[in-house]
Design a protein around this motif. Structure first.
Motif, PDB file in Angstrom:
ATOM      1  N   LYS A 196      70.081 -29.731 -11.317  1.00  0.00           N
ATOM      2  CA  LYS A 196      69.216 -30.399 -10.343  1.00  0.00           C
ATOM      3  C   LYS A 196      69.267 -29.697  -8.999  1.00  0.00           C
ATOM      4  CE  LYS A 196      68.310 -34.973  -8.298  1.00  0.00           C
ATOM      5  NZ  LYS A 196      68.750 -36.402  -8.278  1.00  0.00           N
TER       6      LYS A 196
ATOM      7  N   GLU B  75      61.590 -21.571 -15.481  1.00  0.00           N
ATOM      8  CA  GLU B  75      60.749 -21.054 -14.400  1.00  0.00           C
ATOM      9  C   GLU B  75      61.589 -20.724 -13.172  1.00  0.00           C
ATOM     10  OE1 GLU B  75      57.675 -20.253 -14.908  1.00  0.00           O
ATOM     11  OE2 GLU B  75      57.692 -21.131 -16.923  1.00  0.00           O
ATOM     12  N   ALA B  76      62.584 -21.559 -12.883  1.00  0.00           N
ATOM     13  CA  ALA B  76      63.438 -21.315 -11.724  1.00  0.00           C
ATOM     14  C   ALA B  76      64.259 -20.038 -11.901  1.00  0.00           C
ATOM     15  CB  ALA B  76      64.354 -22.511 -11.496  1.00  0.00           C
TER      16      ALA B  76
ATOM     17  N   LEU C  66      67.525 -26.266  -9.220  1.00  0.00           N
ATOM     18  CA  LEU C  66      66.073 -26.416  -9.207  1.00  0.00           C
ATOM     19  C   LEU C  66      65.572 -26.723  -7.795  1.00  0.00           C
ATOM     20  CD1 LEU C  66      65.614 -28.476 -12.492  1.00  0.00           C
ATOM     21  CD2 LEU C  66      64.832 -26.133 -12.090  1.00  0.00           C
TER      22      LEU C  66
ATOM     23  N   GLN D  34      65.134 -30.852 -18.548  1.00  0.00           N
ATOM     24  CA  GLN D  34      64.914 -29.915 -17.441  1.00  0.00           C
ATOM     25  C   GLN D  34      64.687 -28.482 -17.908  1.00  0.00           C
ATOM     26  OE1 GLN D  34      68.855 -31.081 -16.069  1.00  0.00           O
ATOM     27  NE2 GLN D  34      68.001 -31.550 -14.052  1.00  0.00           N
ATOM     28  N   GLU D  35      64.655 -28.279 -19.215  1.00  0.00           N
ATOM     29  CA  GLU D  35      64.669 -26.922 -19.740  1.00  0.00           C
ATOM     30  C   GLU D  35      63.501 -26.069 -19.260  1.00  0.00           C
ATOM     31  OE1 GLU D  35      66.585 -29.506 -22.996  1.00  0.00           O
ATOM     32  OE2 GLU D  35      65.187 -29.719 -21.327  1.00  0.00           O
ATOM     33  N   ASP D  36      62.275 -26.591 -19.314  1.00  0.00           N
ATOM     34  CA  ASP D  36      61.110 -25.799 -18.918  1.00  0.00           C
ATOM     35  C   ASP D  36      61.161 -25.461 -17.434  1.00  0.00           C
ATOM     36  OD1 ASP D  36      60.166 -25.866 -21.502  1.00  0.00           O
ATOM     37  OD2 ASP D  36      58.754 -27.510 -21.153  1.00  0.00           O
ATOM     38  N   ALA D  37      61.529 -26.442 -16.619  1.00  0.00           N
ATOM     39  CA  ALA D  37      61.621 -26.203 -15.180  1.00  0.00           C
ATOM     40  C   ALA D  37      62.711 -25.189 -14.860  1.00  0.00           C
ATOM     41  CB  ALA D  37      61.887 -27.515 -14.451  1.00  0.00           C
ATOM     42  N   LEU D  38      63.827 -25.278 -15.582  1.00  0.00           N
ATOM     43  CA  LEU D  38      64.921 -24.343 -15.328  1.00  0.00           C
ATOM     44  C   LEU D  38      64.512 -22.919 -15.691  1.00  0.00           C
ATOM     45  CD1 LEU D  38      67.801 -23.928 -14.379  1.00  0.00           C
ATOM     46  CD2 LEU D  38      68.568 -24.326 -16.717  1.00  0.00           C
TER      47      LEU D  38
ATOM     48  N   ALA E  49      63.097 -24.366  -5.538  1.00  0.00           N
ATOM     49  CA  ALA E  49      61.810 -24.841  -5.040  1.00  0.00           C
ATOM     50  C   ALA E  49      61.652 -24.556  -3.551  1.00  0.00           C
ATOM     51  CB  ALA E  49      61.680 -26.340  -5.308  1.00  0.00           C
TER      52      ALA E  49
END
Length: 377
Positions: free
Chosen positions: A290, A40-41, A293, A34-38, A297
């Motif tokens: 989770k 960005e969040a 994120l 989840q690192e890349d998504a986190l 979103a």
């Protein structure tokens, strides 16, 4: 050092750990892709907070965790650059990162990305103690990490854990003296605390002794202060020792002096405003990556909620934090921020017991009161 009661800081929580230590009760998780998504969040969450706080320059940015040294230099640089673009930075702003010795190869990249203070989580130099603490490095790597950090960064802090089961005053003195011999300007020796929700907590509940008895822990506390003082690293806070004002943690002082800070990342906490400004807000982000994120979103922020502190609650919090500092609680700031003063009867009682003193507009702990710091509020 400039007072920080009116300053603004930013705390960035990176929750992932390659290994979760058995004594740790922080909000931590194993990485699950989840690192890349986190990242960005968190960037989006920072933009959300800029709208709420306005353009106040940051006195400090701190990367905590978890293990923020699992991040890459480019990820850290993106977060620093975004923060600077949103708020700007004070002259001399501190940008700190908590680093694990196992991530030694990234230290130079972190500094190149803008980190100007490295806090190295050594915890011990003894292989048996490190195994006992569930650490994923050994003594030689701990020593190497300290040396590398000091080679690439001007401001280095070393974190240690003492009052471990089976530890003696003699062994702790030898370990502490070796740490001090490296010459870092700051060390943070923390007493091992057994928290209920940890692996150590569950073992302790079954009757296992994992820390030092209270009497020995108190002796080790006094020994720590005496040795650090003799080496020129006085305690400016209960568990933090620095060679001088420039070596002190600006971000942590912001907490202790009662400044504002924004918390982003899963489980991060923040404090914004004061009772005299219509209420101080205690802010908390969603704890699980989770959930953080998912909230980001939907709303652009991982914020779980805020709570308006009453003036009395804010006063209690400011006393608890401010009294940890060796120079104590500034009474003018307490009055200005909360509209309240100290309880005169309680102050007189503690003064009479030789635990605190009032001097030059401040109330501070005397040596006899330091061990009771968490109970004086």
């Amino acid at each position: 050092m400039k007072p920080l009661a009116d300053a603004l800081g930013l705390y960035i929580h990176w929750p992932f750990c390659a290994r979760i230590c058995p004594y740790c009760d922080f909000n931590v998780y194993r990485p699950k892709g989840q690192e890349d998504a986190l990242l960005e969040a968190i960037l989006a969450d920072m933009s959300h907070w800029r709208e709420r706080t306005g353009a106040r320059p940051l006195a400090s940015i701190h990367f905590g965790g978890g293990t923020p040294s699992l991040m890459t230099g480019s990820q850290i640089e993106r977060l620093i650059s975004h923060a600077e673009s949103l708020w700007g930075l004070d002259d001399g702003a501190e940008i700190g990162l908590e680093a694990n010795p196992n991530n030694i190869d990234g230290f130079a990249d972190f500094v190149a990305a803008g980190i100007n203070r490295l806090s190295v989580g050594v915890q011990s130099l003894d292989d048996a103690a490190l195994k006992q603490l569930g650490r994923d490095h050994d003594g030689p790597l701990a020593r190497q990490a300290i040396e590398r950090a000091m080679a690439v960064c001007d401001r280095v802090s070393i974190d240690m854990i003492y009052a471990r089961a089976g530890q003696t005053a003699k062994s702790w003195e030898a370990e502490l003296r070796e740490i001090l011999a490296f010459g870092a300007g700051h060390i943070s020796p923390y007493q091992l605390t057994i928290e209920a929700r940890t692996a150590f907590g569950r073992r302790a509940a079954r009757g296992e002794q994992l820390d030092s008895p209270d009497d020995l822990a108190a002796d080790l506390f006094e020994l720590t202060h005496g040795i650090c003082d003799a080496h020129g690293l006085s305690a400016y806070e209960i568990s933090n020792h620095a060679r001088g004002p420039a070596d002190q943690s600006r971000h942590n002082r912001l907490y202790w002096e009662g400044g504002d800070w924004i918390g982003v990342g899963p489980g991060a906490h923040g404090r914004i405003g004061s009772a005299s400004e219509g209420g101080r807000l205690a802010c908390e982000a969603r704890a699980q990556p989770k959930a953080y994120l998912a909230a980001g979103a939907q709303t652009g922020s991982g914020l779980a909620g805020t709570e308006a502190l009453s003036a009395a609650d804010e006063r209690a919090e400011r006393i608890l934090m401010g009294m940890r500092l060796s120079d104590g609680l500034e009474l003018e700031v307490l009055q200005r921020k909360t509209g309240l003063t100290l309880d005169a009867e309680a102050l007189a009682r503690l003064t009479g017991q030789g635990l605190v003193e009032q001097l030059a507009g401040r109330v501070r702990l005397l040596p006899a009161g330091r061990i009771f710091a968490d109970r004086i509020s």
